[in-house]
Design a protein around this motif. Structure first.
Motif, PDB file in Angstrom:
ATOM      1  N   VAL A  85       0.844  -1.203   0.000  1.00 55.06           N
ATOM      2  CA  VAL A  85       0.000   0.000   0.000  1.00 55.06           C
ATOM      3  C   VAL A  85       0.878   1.251   0.000  1.00 55.06           C
ATOM      4  O   VAL A  85       1.868   1.320   0.716  1.00 55.06           O
ATOM      5  N   LEU A  86       0.497   2.218  -0.821  1.00 52.44           N
ATOM      6  CA  LEU A  86       1.232   3.480  -0.916  1.00 52.44           C
ATOM      7  C   LEU A  86       0.384   4.640  -0.424  1.00 52.44           C
ATOM      8  O   LEU A  86      -0.821   4.685  -0.673  1.00 52.44           O
ATOM      9  N   VAL A  87       1.027   5.582   0.246  1.00 52.23           N
ATOM     10  CA  VAL A  87       0.432   6.879   0.540  1.00 52.23           C
ATOM     11  C   VAL A  87       0.944   7.794  -0.571  1.00 52.23           C
ATOM     12  O   VAL A  87       2.091   8.239  -0.548  1.00 52.23           O
ATOM     13  N   ALA A  88       0.088   7.997  -1.580  1.00 50.19           N
ATOM     14  CA  ALA A  88       0.547   8.578  -2.848  1.00 50.19           C
ATOM     15  C   ALA A  88       0.206  10.049  -2.957  1.00 50.19           C
ATOM     16  O   ALA A  88      -0.841  10.486  -2.479  1.00 50.19           O
ATOM     17  N   PHE A  89       1.097  10.806  -3.603  1.00 51.19           N
ATOM     18  CA  PHE A  89       0.785  12.213  -3.865  1.00 51.19           C
ATOM     19  C   PHE A  89       0.909  12.609  -5.326  1.00 51.19           C
ATOM     20  O   PHE A  89       0.552  13.715  -5.703  1.00 51.19           O
ATOM     21  N   LYS A  90       1.442  11.724  -6.161  1.00 52.12           N
ATOM     22  CA  LYS A  90       1.519  12.043  -7.585  1.00 52.12           C
ATOM     23  C   LYS A  90       0.909  10.899  -8.383  1.00 52.12           C
ATOM     24  O   LYS A  90       0.984   9.732  -7.977  1.00 52.12           O
ATOM     25  N   ALA A  91       0.332  11.245  -9.494  1.00 49.31           N
ATOM     26  CA  ALA A  91      -0.183  10.250 -10.433  1.00 49.31           C
ATOM     27  C   ALA A  91       0.199  10.704 -11.830  1.00 49.31           C
ATOM     28  O   ALA A  91       0.010  11.874 -12.179  1.00 49.31           O
ATOM     29  N   ASN A  92       0.765   9.786 -12.602  1.00 48.60           N
ATOM     30  CA  ASN A  92       1.292  10.126 -13.931  1.00 48.60           C
ATOM     31  C   ASN A  92       2.205  11.341 -13.838  1.00 48.60           C
ATOM     32  O   ASN A  92       2.126  12.262 -14.645  1.00 48.60           O
ATOM     33  N   GLY A  93       3.059  11.342 -12.843  1.00 47.30           N
ATOM     34  CA  GLY A  93       4.107  12.343 -12.752  1.00 47.30           C
ATOM     35  C   GLY A  93       3.745  13.620 -12.038  1.00 47.30           C
ATOM     36  O   GLY A  93       4.605  14.275 -11.456  1.00 47.30           O
ATOM     37  N   GLU A  94       2.475  14.006 -12.054  1.00 51.19           N
ATOM     38  CA  GLU A  94       2.096  15.298 -11.480  1.00 51.19           C
ATOM     39  C   GLU A  94       1.224  15.092 -10.246  1.00 51.19           C
ATOM     40  O   GLU A  94       0.785  13.983  -9.951  1.00 51.19           O
ATOM     41  N   ALA A  95       0.933  16.185  -9.563  1.00 51.66           N
ATOM     42  CA  ALA A  95       0.087  16.106  -8.372  1.00 51.66           C
ATOM     43  C   ALA A  95      -1.227  15.404  -8.709  1.00 51.66           C
ATOM     44  O   ALA A  95      -1.757  15.533  -9.812  1.00 51.66           O
ATOM     45  N   LEU A  96      -1.750  14.651  -7.751  1.00 51.53           N
ATOM     46  CA  LEU A  96      -3.098  14.109  -7.884  1.00 51.53           C
ATOM     47  C   LEU A  96      -4.051  15.238  -8.231  1.00 51.53           C
ATOM     48  O   LEU A  96      -3.910  16.366  -7.745  1.00 51.53           O
ATOM     49  N   ARG A  97      -5.014  14.947  -9.041  1.00 51.89           N
ATOM     50  CA  ARG A  97      -6.062  15.931  -9.287  1.00 51.89           C
ATOM     51  C   ARG A  97      -6.982  16.019  -8.064  1.00 51.89           C
ATOM     52  O   ARG A  97      -7.127  15.050  -7.318  1.00 51.89           O
ATOM     53  N   LYS A  98      -7.620  17.160  -7.920  1.00 51.53           N
ATOM     54  CA  LYS A  98      -8.621  17.366  -6.872  1.00 51.53           C
ATOM     55  C   LYS A  98      -9.559  16.172  -6.762  1.00 51.53           C
ATOM     56  O   LYS A  98      -9.788  15.617  -5.683  1.00 51.53           O
TER      57      LYS A  98
END
Ligand code: HEC
Ligand code: HEC
Ligand SMILES: [Ca+2]
Ligand SMILES: [Ca+2]
Ligand SMILES: [Ca+2]
Ligand SMILES: [Ca+2]
Ligand SMILES: [Ca+2]
Ligand SMILES: [Ca+2]
Ligand SMILES: [Co+2]
Ligand SMILES: [Co+2]
Lengths: 208, 397, 397, 208
Positions: free
Chosen positions: B199-212
């Motif tokens: 399990v990851l505590v993620a802050f980026k998706a496809n290189g950039e910040a998660l969208r809202k």
């Protein structure tokens, strides 16, 4: 600790966020509320969506009804008919309802609302008062209705087999067609679709 | 094989006449600091199904998988599922608490999280309700609607294990309860084994910040497991000795069988596949001849090893070509290049994963689970391709 | 190791006070059919450097690599380079001609292309001029500007080989000339060996249609080779017996050495890396203690096998962690998790690829090439991290 | 052909798009133009960007000048000083110039413009007429100035070596700082930067 990051959480902070209520009642706050008080609050803050008797309104969820029909076609799943633990109602209502104004109910109000929903489900009498102390004593009809995921034993042995490649079926017939149901949003429908006769009747299923 | 199209009778004006784009100047490099798709692609968007829910705020929309190719889902059109709407939470206002059965209850800021070692992985996120409307039979006429509650992104984040270790988790804590900062909080209980595994505590998706709409600034990534566990706007992680049995894991995301009993804790997403083109929203625009059949396959238990395609409703099968070797808990793209004879076909695909699991038919699934399921419909999908190139969603015997 | 921050003196209002996002409702699923980044990320955009070119139409902008993580570049912020602007060309108006030394000169529509077998690959696209301004020394204060003429996407397309075979190419044709539909046409000559090897005629990037600014509807993908060869709005492919020696392969994209002679046909992008954070636009926002050093590495000749990081300006090196095993001609993300003592550091990274190539220093490069190069600057970059967390672009002895 | 896709290209279509001109003159159309005609067209359609004498204007490219300085610091690279083949000018001008109105010049006009650019570079006399026939006879000063990419032999042996890991340098000094140049777009500059003394003078390099 390997990194030394973050800071100690203060007791008041933990108290503010750690509000989950477990099936055994751990996490319940002090307080109490009775059915009639609950009915008044419900009428005021909940009935617009969930119906006067918690029976649901339109597509908004029903919270009462549906008992003893889980094995029937299209069962109505409510707090009374489906939910295995009363703790879940307290936990969820306190943190998430009323929708659009969550987190505004006092502990006593939540006890009263849960008491009213139990009453709407014919699970307690009109005089009933729910409190931290008698919470565990409430019997939920579907308390034993849940089993742990058994796909590993029930399904995997069936599907972990060599796939058929040739002559897998005697004949193939179309048994159902989405077009005959016609519930696809129109703006996304393909430009041209063939005109053909409906094959079977289908129905919208419940929400995701 | 189809004959090549006849030569044009007269020269194509698009070739022999001067065209504005070959004479004038296009946009400069200051026109779109952050770009959007060209206007011709305006149909390649998320769509919702209004009748499905009481309002659009506690609802879902669908990835336009019928129009995508490859495996990565752009964030801009990756499906959304909210229980009380997509909230706006800044990094400055973000706090993450780790408490419960730990030596040191902790509070992290967003900046704190960026100081832990990070990992990168591509994973699919599928809503447990994906294809749920199809339990009742062929209902929605489009792969976007039948199978579009899925996306596949490259995530960057901190292993949840590191945060649990930072707080000093008690080995007696067999569960981890996770919840979000939105009004629904969407709390879920995850067994400690999984929490410590991937399990990851993620802050980026496809290189950039998660969208809202995907949980900015921080969401949970729970590889291979149902999307409801991927808590967005993650605000709290509690180590507990028992599951909370929250509303999302009792009232919802449980599976009622024919006898009225219900399965709980059905976390893993079963191996599944769907042909994305041809499909109802992606009809065949040409006559007989070369036709590319393509689709997606995935498994919550591991990597896709093989996908078969049938053009005759499951009577016979051919093994498709995987665009790349499957990787665990990520989408695989498959292709079958055929010579279409111009007559109708009943198209199906069948995924296999590295546990040897073979995607079942809907009939097989219903035989085990009955007719009252909402979630975990991974049955084989059938598209009826007609001679005129149009395609419809059907079920077959 | 740094001491953990002290406990807050008083409870954080963001935790103990009710917050609007936890009470009210957020956006519904119909609000953004195609989403954009949240407003807090408005600095993570392409930027151009106005003084660099006469106008913004024949110019370049830069990917915000200092703010990205992972390896995939979202199309919306992936750098653009146009020679006569980004043109608008619909699929209906699109034509692709294959002519020259072929048995059958052909014209394809966009729909024709979608009938050929497709492949999927993740590749980087780097402008040959990336870091070009730094030949003269440390000039631009930000990784976006020094190294941002690069992006990395998952492409879907048809092997160029299949189109050449379709037309029946003559083995005497040793070259393939490719050109675009825009006014610049950006024609380039590619040796037949490369054309038959791994070049793609691509129509999707990161799953969706190419963006207008990246060549919608069709561009060439020339793995590992300089971005100028990746012709956008591809309109013609000619098999020839000799290179055309077009303006883009003589006046530009050639490399003048110290003695005044110039290298031509310098297609491959040499192995290279850069630390993206900390970097001038991504200063360190915290005191001493755990610090994640991260960056990107790539090679036009194969896969990245290793990246080393120096914190003392190249006097000593430590091997960084690759987030994933390197794949040919694609970006690799590296991490080095350090305990920062809070004093200044001279940060460098050094890439190695599977040919054994080790990224050289700028001094080593200048010794071979002299001082008049514009393109192919793959020298080791130095960032000077100060005790206050700010970072600047420097060169070191 | 394996797939049978596409359609035959018509001769008129090939003629419309296959306009490239090779170094040996293949692809040149019939036609001709002289320096003075070229000067008039250039003044009218080109000089606004490239200067009256093709010497360039501001950041717009210079097309003349710079001869015999390719080995000097910051050489000026123009059609005259740098381009190895005259074919490239004809090809490029015909298809891409004038910027914003490409593809509008006749073959004769392009011959005349190329003649004028040659004249501006002191490569032909004022009376010169360029045509398909004498095109190949024009000598380009830097015709022999290009060698095939030799990185494989010149560079790879140097860089394909075991990397140094310890004690790689005696000392490390900062020799140049971007901050002292101050050419980074302001809106993208970091919030705080330290105040320190410039170390060296640097200069903007040429366009990408
Ligand atoms: C404006 C509409 C609205 C109001 C008012 C409202 N609710 Fe709800 N309620 C909802 C919606 C929508 C959901 C489902 C949310 C989701 O999808 O996660 C819900 C879910 C619930 C559920 C869980 C139902 C299930 O089957 O899982 C309970 C219990 C509940 N509400 C109780 C209440 C109570 C008690 C109140 C008043 C204090 C209240 N609600 C007021 C809209 C409303
Ligand atoms: C509005 C400005 C403008 C006008 C008018 C213009 N040009 Fe250009 N020219 C440019 C630009 C900008 C470039 C560089 C384009 C690029 O970056 O690819 C260029 C490039 C060139 C080049 C190549 C220069 C090199 O070093 O590679 C030649 C030759 C040229 N122009 C000739 C002409 C001629 C002849 C005309 C008139 C018929 C003309 N130009 C009119 C702007 C102009
Ligand atoms: Ca708790
Ligand atoms: Ca049903
Ligand atoms: Ca047809
Ligand atoms: Ca500091
Ligand atoms: Ca030609
Ligand atoms: Ca210089
Ligand atoms: Co489940
Ligand atoms: Co080059």
């Amino acid at each position: 600790a390997p990194f030394g990051l973050g800071r100690a959480a203060l007791p008041e902070e933990i108290a503010a966020w750690d509000v989950d209520v477990l099936p055994d009642g751990r996490g319940l706050p002090e307080g109490q509320g009775n059915v009639l008080t609950g009915e008044a609050i419900f009428t005021d803050k909940c009935a617009a969506c969930h119906g006067d008797f918690a029976e649901g309104r339109g597509n908004w969820p029903a919270l009462a009804g549906g008992q003893d029909m889980l094995a029937d076609a299209d069962p109505v799943k409510t707090v009374g008919s489906y939910w295995p633990h009363l703790s879940t109602s307290f936990d969820y209502i306190r943190r998430s309802m009323p929708y659009g104004d969550a987190g505004t109910l006092t502990a006593d109000e939540v006890y009263a609302l849960v008491a009213y929903i139990l009453y709407s489900n014919d699970l307690v009498a009109e005089e009933f008062t729910l409190s931290k102390n008698n919470f565990a004593a409430v019997q939920m009809p579907n308390a034993d209705g849940f089993l742990r995921d058994d796909r590993d034993t029930m399904e995997l042995p069936r599907w972990q087999v060599a796939p058929c490649m040739e002559d897998c079926k005697e004949s193939v017939n179309v048994t159902m067609r989405a077009l005959s149901l016609d519930v696809t949003p129109k703006d996304a429908a393909p430009a041209t679709v063939p005109q053909q006769t409906p094959v079977a009747n289908v129905e919208p299923a419940s929400e995701p | 094989m189809a004959a090549r199209s006849a030569a044009a009778q007269s020269p194509d004006p698009l070739i022999v006449e001067p065209q504005p784009w070959a004479q004038g100047l296009g946009d400069g490099v200051d026109v779109t600091p952050y770009g959007l798709p060209i206007r011709f692609e305006q149909d390649v968007v998320r769509r919702n199904v209004p009748w499905l829910t009481a309002d659009t705020i506690s609802s879902i929309n669908f990835t336009p998988i019928h129009a995508l190719d490859g495996t990565i889902t752009p964030q801009g059109c990756a499906f959304e599922r909210h229980h009380s709407g997509a909230i706006e939470l800044s990094k400055q206002d973000y706090r993450l608490m780790v408490n419960g059965l730990v030596d040191r209850p902790l509070v992290f800021t967003y900046a704190d999280l960026e100081r832990f070692p990070r990992e990168n992985h591509v994973y699919f996120c599928e809503c447990a309700a994906n294809s749920g409307m199809e339990w009742a039979g062929a209902q929605l006429n489009g792969a976007q609607f039948t199978h579009g509650m899925i996306h596949n992104m490259e995530y960057t984040g901190v292993p949840l294990r590191l945060l649990l270790e930072e707080a000093g988790y008690d080995p007696a804590g067999k569960w981890v309860y996770v919840e979000g900062a939105d009004a629904s909080s969407n709390g879920r209980s995850i067994p400690m084994d999984k929490a410590l595994d991937d399990v990851l505590v993620a802050f980026k998706a496809n290189g950039e910040a998660l969208r809202k709409e995907h949980g900015y600034p921080v969401r949970l990534v729970v590889p291979g497991w149902e999307g409801n566990l991927w808590v967005k706007w993650l605000r709290r992680i509690e180590v507990t000795d028992a599951p909370v049995e929250s509303r999302e894991e009792t009232s919802k995301y449980t599976d009622t069988l024919a006898d009225g009993s219900s399965r709980k804790w059905t976390w893993a997403m079963d191996a599944k596949s769907v042909i994305t083109a041809p499909s109802p929203q992606s009809p065949v625009p040409h006559e007989a001849g070369p036709l590319v059949i393509t689709g997606l396959a995935w498994s919550g238990r591991g990597a896709i090893t093989r996908v078969d395609v049938s053009t005759d409703g499951g009577a016979s099968w051919q093994t498709a070509r995987l665009a790349q070797k499957g990787t665990p808990m990520a989408l695989s793209r498959f292709y079958l290049d055929v010579q279409w004879d111009g007559t109708e076909m009943l198209l199906q695909s069948r995924a296999m994963d590295d546990t040897g699991y073979v995607q079942p038919t809907k009939t097989q699934l219903r035989a085990v689970r009955g007719l009252n399921s909402v979630y975990h419909n991974n049955g084989i999908q059938t598209w009826w391709l007609h001679a005129d190139g149009s395609v419809e969603n059907v079920e077959v015997s």
